[in-house]
Design a protein around this motif. Structure first.
Motif, PDB file in Angstrom:
ATOM      1  N   PRO A 126       0.829  -1.054   0.173  1.00  0.00           N
ATOM      2  CA  PRO A 126      -0.038  -0.188   0.141  1.00  0.00           C
ATOM      3  C   PRO A 126       0.909   1.340  -0.042  1.00  0.00           C
ATOM      4  O   PRO A 126       0.225   2.446  -0.557  1.00  0.00           O
ATOM      5  CB  PRO A 126      -0.895  -0.077   1.244  1.00  0.00           C
ATOM      6  N   ARG A 127       2.047   1.239   0.435  1.00  0.00           N
ATOM      7  CA  ARG A 127       2.883   2.461   0.451  1.00  0.00           C
ATOM      8  C   ARG A 127       4.006   2.307  -0.608  1.00  0.00           C
ATOM      9  O   ARG A 127       5.209   3.016  -0.158  1.00  0.00           O
ATOM     10  CB  ARG A 127       3.284   2.797   1.901  1.00  0.00           C
ATOM     11  N   ALA A 128       4.066   1.456  -1.423  1.00  0.00           N
ATOM     12  CA  ALA A 128       5.018   1.105  -2.404  1.00  0.00           C
ATOM     13  C   ALA A 128       5.634   2.536  -3.113  1.00  0.00           C
ATOM     14  O   ALA A 128       6.846   2.689  -3.288  1.00  0.00           O
ATOM     15  CB  ALA A 128       4.779   0.225  -3.155  1.00  0.00           C
ATOM     16  N   ASP A 175      13.343  10.911   0.508  1.00  0.00           N
ATOM     17  CA  ASP A 175      12.435  11.712   0.147  1.00  0.00           C
ATOM     18  C   ASP A 175      11.097  11.176  -0.254  1.00  0.00           C
ATOM     19  O   ASP A 175      10.734  10.266  -0.969  1.00  0.00           O
ATOM     20  CB  ASP A 175      12.811  12.534  -1.096  1.00  0.00           C
ATOM     21  N   LEU A 176       9.897  11.702   0.505  1.00  0.00           N
ATOM     22  CA  LEU A 176       8.386  11.485   0.090  1.00  0.00           C
ATOM     23  C   LEU A 176       8.072  11.640  -1.251  1.00  0.00           C
ATOM     24  O   LEU A 176       8.566  12.753  -1.927  1.00  0.00           O
ATOM     25  CB  LEU A 176       7.361  12.116   1.169  1.00  0.00           C
ATOM     26  N   ASN A 177       7.102  11.110  -1.826  1.00  0.00           N
ATOM     27  CA  ASN A 177       6.563  11.162  -3.219  1.00  0.00           C
ATOM     28  C   ASN A 177       5.270  12.159  -3.218  1.00  0.00           C
ATOM     29  O   ASN A 177       4.368  11.734  -2.826  1.00  0.00           O
ATOM     30  CB  ASN A 177       6.371   9.936  -3.789  1.00  0.00           C
ATOM     31  N   GLU A 182      -1.962  10.303  -1.692  1.00  0.00           N
ATOM     32  CA  GLU A 182      -2.127   9.849  -0.277  1.00  0.00           C
ATOM     33  C   GLU A 182      -1.168  10.473   0.722  1.00  0.00           C
ATOM     34  O   GLU A 182      -1.346  10.294   1.975  1.00  0.00           O
ATOM     35  CB  GLU A 182      -2.055   8.068  -0.381  1.00  0.00           C
ATOM     36  N   VAL A 183       0.221  10.603   0.060  1.00  0.00           N
ATOM     37  CA  VAL A 183       1.149  11.159   0.707  1.00  0.00           C
ATOM     38  C   VAL A 183       0.775  12.609   1.232  1.00  0.00           C
ATOM     39  O   VAL A 183       0.887  12.880   2.283  1.00  0.00           O
ATOM     40  CB  VAL A 183       2.561  11.090   0.025  1.00  0.00           C
ATOM     41  N   GLN A 184       0.147  13.486   0.131  1.00  0.00           N
ATOM     42  CA  GLN A 184      -0.275  14.547   0.662  1.00  0.00           C
ATOM     43  C   GLN A 184      -1.339  14.810   1.926  1.00  0.00           C
ATOM     44  O   GLN A 184      -1.038  15.378   2.740  1.00  0.00           O
ATOM     45  CB  GLN A 184      -0.801  15.354  -0.770  1.00  0.00           C
ATOM     46  N   LEU A 188      -0.939  16.469   5.306  1.00  0.00           N
ATOM     47  CA  LEU A 188      -1.825  17.386   5.976  1.00  0.00           C
ATOM     48  C   LEU A 188      -2.795  16.933   7.056  1.00  0.00           C
ATOM     49  O   LEU A 188      -2.911  17.697   7.982  1.00  0.00           O
ATOM     50  CB  LEU A 188      -3.209  17.455   4.998  1.00  0.00           C
ATOM     51  N   GLY A 189      -2.623  15.382   7.430  1.00  0.00           N
ATOM     52  CA  GLY A 189      -3.262  15.217   8.715  1.00  0.00           C
ATOM     53  C   GLY A 189      -2.237  15.221   9.712  1.00  0.00           C
ATOM     54  O   GLY A 189      -2.567  15.576  10.968  1.00  0.00           O
ATOM     55  N   VAL A 190      -0.796  15.402   9.456  1.00  0.00           N
ATOM     56  CA  VAL A 190       0.254  15.584  10.496  1.00  0.00           C
ATOM     57  C   VAL A 190       0.083  17.051  10.910  1.00  0.00           C
ATOM     58  O   VAL A 190      -0.095  17.591  12.019  1.00  0.00           O
ATOM     59  CB  VAL A 190       1.540  15.640   9.784  1.00  0.00           C
ATOM     60  N   ALA A 191      -0.298  18.148   9.877  1.00  0.00           N
ATOM     61  CA  ALA A 191      -0.439  19.567  10.123  1.00  0.00           C
ATOM     62  C   ALA A 191      -1.703  19.528  11.106  1.00  0.00           C
ATOM     63  O   ALA A 191      -1.792  20.343  12.083  1.00  0.00           O
ATOM     64  CB  ALA A 191      -0.525  20.283   8.962  1.00  0.00           C
TER      65      ALA A 191
END
Length: 549
Positions: A126-128, A175-177, A182-184, A188-191
């Motif tokens: 799921p996070r590949a 580095d995040l993609n 889904e990464v974005q 945003l959930g972190v913020a």
């Protein structure tokens, strides 16, 4: 938790005090600063008159880059305390009238983050696609020529996926993609988590590194005469490339708009760190243009290089006006990544006061770094004392960032300056810093600390300085001058940035009042001119009459 005042423009013209938590105050004797240590020192920060604090990362981390390698965005690293301790920071700061901004590191994580552990496990999970993975070239070499700021290729081979992953910094900081929605959403959930906890905004680490070129095109080379060393030392070949494709991509604006939309529901603000040697001011303007992107950004024009001349400062200010007249800069001379400006610019006490006054009169917001208000110089450390991987890699031509990260000094006659009650600190406390400790400065009316307090108070007492326009920008010789204009007042400001006294002609027109005496400002003499000693400012005020409704 409630946020302070509802003014959506609270950030405009604000003065922000940066805290590097490892080095501010240790409350438990382990030699490392922590959140409860910050709580105990917040009254001192409030006494400076600043509007907000920015706390560098305190999240769970293996600390290979001292918190800028996050392994859990939703918790406090035990060395800094607990979430309850952070809540105490928020509550105490708000009680003292201080807003709290925290350092969000969104471009990359630690390689120990669960997201990355899942991503590297296989190409089908799921996070590949949550990180930047790419196949090798047919000869096994990296996908392109991108370089890491910390040296070497920006690509690291992974023997499980048989692919390379991108790391703009350490190999342990993948580095995040951001091309993955889904990464974005996760970021945003972190913020949102921290906004719900009561923070008033963010400092956004490496804001222009979020998005990479999806086609992985090679960066073009720079000619030797085109190379600059603002965001990386000259000994690093990172400065040899024009970084068109590994950062500062136009797609980045999509995420920034999403983040701004989230923040507006909390009356929160952000200041982004723009790292780019060639286009820093252009990107600053692009990211703060309009009302749907970031409120503030800073580039490295005043965070690097030799003592800025009047012409250089004028050129920098004008560039921002040209790129984004409605944009907003956040000015800083020092922070946790650069040599302290007292040493970098080799400033005399008079020069240090002059530059502090200048910062508080510039259009934009202002950020001061812990110890700057004391005039702390850069610490000279032995190689065996270094902790920073950047300095260890490029020593001795580049000594890294430890010299600006040594512990804050509070009491001149206590061991380690009162930073800790333990026997050791994570970095040495230089003996020459002890004479500049807070207790000594507080007791000395002529200390730089009191000048910072006066300059900050002066800024807050004039709407033109906090939020006004910039007009009539000029540089002649070593004299920089401009006017700041609001609906109720205009202020003429001039400063002699040279070592030789000069005389200037006051601004034309009637109604100018002499102000700024507490900042040792010069005023028109009987001969009709203003005589400026070296590093001396002149500040004049003209009220603007309001038409009756």
């Amino acid at each position: 938790m409630t946020h302070l005042e509802k003014d959506p423009d609270w950030w405009r013209g604000a003065v922000i005090y940066q805290i590097y938590p490892r080095s501010y105050q240790d409350s438990n004797g382990d030699g490392i600063g922590d959140l409860l240590g910050i709580v105990g020192r917040l009254p001192y920060i409030a006494s400076l008159g600043v509007d907000a604090i920015w706390i560098s990362p305190f999240f769970t981390s293996p600390m290979k880059d001292f918190g800028y390698d996050v392994s859990d965005y939703f918790d406090v690293d035990p060395m800094f305390g607990t979430l309850a301790d952070f809540d105490a920071v928020i509550e105490t700061a708000h009680t003292l009238g201080l807003k709290v901004m925290i350092d969000l590191v969104l471009s990359h994580t630690s390689d120990e983050h669960p997201w990355f552990k899942t991503s590297r496990a296989s190409r089908e999970n799921p996070r590949a696609d949550w990180y930047v993975w790419a196949d090798a070239k047919p000869d096994g070499t990296p996908p392109n020529n991108w370089l890491s700021i910390f040296g070497g290729s920006a690509w690291q081979w992974d023997s499980t996926r048989l692919q390379y992953y991108l790391h703009n910094f350490l190999t342990s900081q993948p580095d995040l993609n951001f091309h993955n929605d889904e990464v974005q959403d996760a970021l945003l959930g972190v913020a949102r988590f921290w906004l719900d906890r009561g923070v008033d905004g963010f400092r956004l680490d490496t804001i222009n590194f979020y998005t990479h070129d999806a086609e992985l095109r090679n960066n073009p080379p720079l000619k030797p005469e085109e190379r600059q060393a603002k965001t990386a030392p000259a000994v690093n070949p990172y400065t040899w490339q024009n970084h068109l494709y590994d950062k500062s991509r136009p797609e980045n604006l999509i995420f920034l708009r999403k983040l701004r939309d989230l923040m507006k529901h909390y009356n929160a603000a952000a200041v982004g760190e723009v790292g780019d040697d060639q286009r820093g001011l252009e990107i600053l303007g692009e990211y703060t243009r309009g009302d749907d992107l970031m409120q503030m950004c800073y580039a490295f024009e005043l965070l690097s290089g030799s003592t800025p001349s009047a012409g250089y400062v004028a050129e920098t200010l004008q560039a921002i006006e040209d790129y984004a007249p409605d944009g907003w800069a956040c000015w800083a001379y020092s922070n946790h990544d650069v040599v302290r400006h007292i040493s970098r610019w080799d400033l005399s006490p008079a020069a240090a006061r002059g530059f502090a006054t200048l910062m508080m009169c510039l259009k934009g917001s202002a950020c001061i770094y812990q110890g700057e208000e004391l005039g702390l110089p850069e610490a000279e450390l032995a190689f065996e004392d270094l902790q920073d991987p950047y300095g260890i890699e490029f020593w001795p031509e580049f000594k890294g960032r430890d010299g600006c990260r040594t512990p804050m000094v509070w009491d001149h006659d206590r061991a380690l300056g009162g930073f800790t009650n333990g026997g050791n600190a994570w970095l040495p406390v230089p003996a020459e810093h002890l004479a500049l400790a807070v207790d000594k400065a507080d007791a000395d009316p002529g200390a730089l600390l009191h000048h910072y307090r006066r300059a900050i108070a002066f800024r807050h007492s004039h709407t033109a300085l906090k939020k006004g326009r910039l007009e009539d920008l000029r540089a002649y010789g070593q004299v920089l001058s401009f006017r700041r204009v609001s609906d109720t007042e205009e202020i003429f400001f001039a400063i002699n940035l040279g070592e030789v006294p000069v005389s200037i002609t006051p601004p034309r027109g009637e109604g100018w009042l002499e102000i700024g005496a507490e900042l040792n400002a010069a005023h028109p003499r009987l001969d009709g001119e203003i005589h400026l000693a070296h590093w001396q400012p002149s500040i004049l005020l003209r009220p603007i009459e309001q038409e009756e409704a």
